[in-house]
Design an enzyme around this catalytic site. Structure first.
Site, PDB file in Angstrom:
ATOM      1  N   LYS A  11      53.897  64.636  43.280  1.00 41.02           N
ATOM      2  CA  LYS A  11      54.543  63.347  43.031  1.00 41.02           C
ATOM      3  C   LYS A  11      53.677  62.448  42.135  1.00 41.02           C
ATOM      4  CE  LYS A  11      57.181  63.464  47.355  1.00 41.02           C
ATOM      5  NZ  LYS A  11      57.527  62.678  48.578  1.00 41.02           N
ATOM      6  N   TYR A  51      67.245  62.652  45.717  1.00 41.06           N
ATOM      7  CA  TYR A  51      67.046  62.087  47.061  1.00 41.06           C
ATOM      8  C   TYR A  51      68.322  61.474  47.644  1.00 41.06           C
ATOM      9  CZ  TYR A  51      62.003  62.868  46.914  1.00 41.06           C
ATOM     10  OH  TYR A  51      60.752  63.444  46.898  1.00 41.06           O
ATOM     11  N   PHE A  59      64.324  52.781  52.724  1.00 39.63           N
ATOM     12  CA  PHE A  59      63.279  53.001  51.723  1.00 39.63           C
ATOM     13  C   PHE A  59      63.805  53.663  50.440  1.00 39.63           C
ATOM     14  CE2 PHE A  59      63.201  56.612  54.730  1.00 39.63           C
ATOM     15  CZ  PHE A  59      63.376  57.678  53.857  1.00 39.63           C
ATOM     16  N   ARG A  87      55.728  73.942  54.175  1.00 38.78           N
ATOM     17  CA  ARG A  87      55.783  72.699  54.965  1.00 38.78           C
ATOM     18  C   ARG A  87      54.527  72.564  55.835  1.00 38.78           C
ATOM     19  NH1 ARG A  87      59.731  68.693  53.832  1.00 38.78           N
ATOM     20  NH2 ARG A  87      58.901  67.837  55.753  1.00 38.78           N
ATOM     21  N   THR A  93      55.048  64.076  56.905  1.00 37.88           N
ATOM     22  CA  THR A  93      55.459  63.098  55.891  1.00 37.88           C
ATOM     23  C   THR A  93      54.486  61.923  55.814  1.00 37.88           C
ATOM     24  OG1 THR A  93      57.749  63.685  56.443  1.00 37.88           O
ATOM     25  CG2 THR A  93      57.414  61.696  55.112  1.00 37.88           C
ATOM     26  N   ARG A 104      48.697  66.722  52.340  1.00 34.53           N
ATOM     27  CA  ARG A 104      48.928  65.282  52.527  1.00 34.53           C
ATOM     28  C   ARG A 104      47.749  64.612  53.232  1.00 34.53           C
ATOM     29  NH1 ARG A 104      55.410  65.766  53.848  1.00 34.53           N
ATOM     30  NH2 ARG A 104      56.169  65.153  51.789  1.00 34.53           N
ATOM     31  N   ASN A 114      53.174  60.026  49.124  1.00 38.62           N
ATOM     32  CA  ASN A 114      52.586  61.105  49.936  1.00 38.62           C
ATOM     33  C   ASN A 114      52.347  62.408  49.159  1.00 38.62           C
ATOM     34  OD1 ASN A 114      55.208  61.885  49.761  1.00 38.62           O
ATOM     35  ND2 ASN A 114      55.618  61.928  51.950  1.00 38.62           N
ATOM     36  N   HIS A 117      56.107  67.037  47.501  1.00 36.35           N
ATOM     37  CA  HIS A 117      57.396  67.357  48.120  1.00 36.35           C
ATOM     38  C   HIS A 117      57.431  68.835  48.466  1.00 36.35           C
ATOM     39  CE1 HIS A 117      61.769  67.677  48.710  1.00 36.35           C
ATOM     40  NE2 HIS A 117      61.675  68.806  48.019  1.00 36.35           N
ATOM     41  N   GLU A 128      67.334  72.659  45.108  1.00 36.56           N
ATOM     42  CA  GLU A 128      66.324  71.847  44.421  1.00 36.56           C
ATOM     43  C   GLU A 128      65.736  72.592  43.218  1.00 36.56           C
ATOM     44  OE1 GLU A 128      65.171  69.375  48.480  1.00 36.56           O
ATOM     45  OE2 GLU A 128      63.690  70.742  47.627  1.00 36.56           O
TER      46      GLU A 128
END
Ligand code: IDP
Ligand code: MG
Length: 140
Positions: A11, A51, A59, A87, A93, A104, A114, A117, A128
């Site tokens: 990100k 998203y 948010f 993950r 998150t 993270r 964070n 993704h 995606e």
């Protein structure tokens, strides 16, 4: 034998903090093979669509603004059990809750910013990846 695939984005905070190399190193050290990758800036429409599942969350506006604030690295990763294992590698998150040694925990600033993704299911990984890559952009 080819593994399963997941989709990731490094990100804007990760790119801005010069952590592209550090994070890709963690990803490849964990056994993921990069089969497609690009550096680019998302448009507002793209971030909104990517998203869209969060469009009613408080948010959402902040998330779209952040995800368009600078370039991202989009990539498709291959490994056995790719979605679940990735993950685990990225952690929770909220980096305050992310296990030690996760991406993270190391590189995220906050629940919003964070660093990375990771797709949450095989089905979403395909959606995606298709959102970001054409078939001819894959090396394998
Ligand atoms: P995930 O990225 O771990 O799958 P999601 O719940 O799918 O988490 O949320 C998508 C993204 O939205 C998060 O990675 C984060 O950037 C942002 N986000 C989630 N919850 C919050 C929040 O409470 N405040 C600000 N941003 C958030
Ligand atoms: Mg998610």
């Amino acid at each position: 034998m080819a593994g399963t695939r997941t989709f990731t984005m490094l990100k804007p905070d990760a790119v801005e903090d010069n952590n592209i190399g550090n994070i890709l190193q963690m990803i490849t050290d964990a056994g993921f093979k990069i089969v497609a990758m690009k550096l680019r800036k998302l448009t507002e429409d793209e971030a909104k669509e990517f998203y869209a599942v969060h469009k009613d969350r408080p948010f959402y506006g902040e998330l779209v603004e952040y995800m368009t604030s600078g370039p991202i690295v989009a990539a498709v990763l291959e490994k056995e059990n790719a979605v679940e294992d990735f993950r685990k590698l990225i952690g929770a998150t909220n980096p305050a809750e992310a296990e030690e040694g996760t991406i993270r925990a190391k590189y995220a600033e906050s629940i919003g910013r964070n660093a990375v993704h990771g797709s949450d299911s095989d089905e979403n990984a395909k959606i995606e990846a298709d959102f970001h890559f054409k078939p001819e952009e894959y090396v394998a």
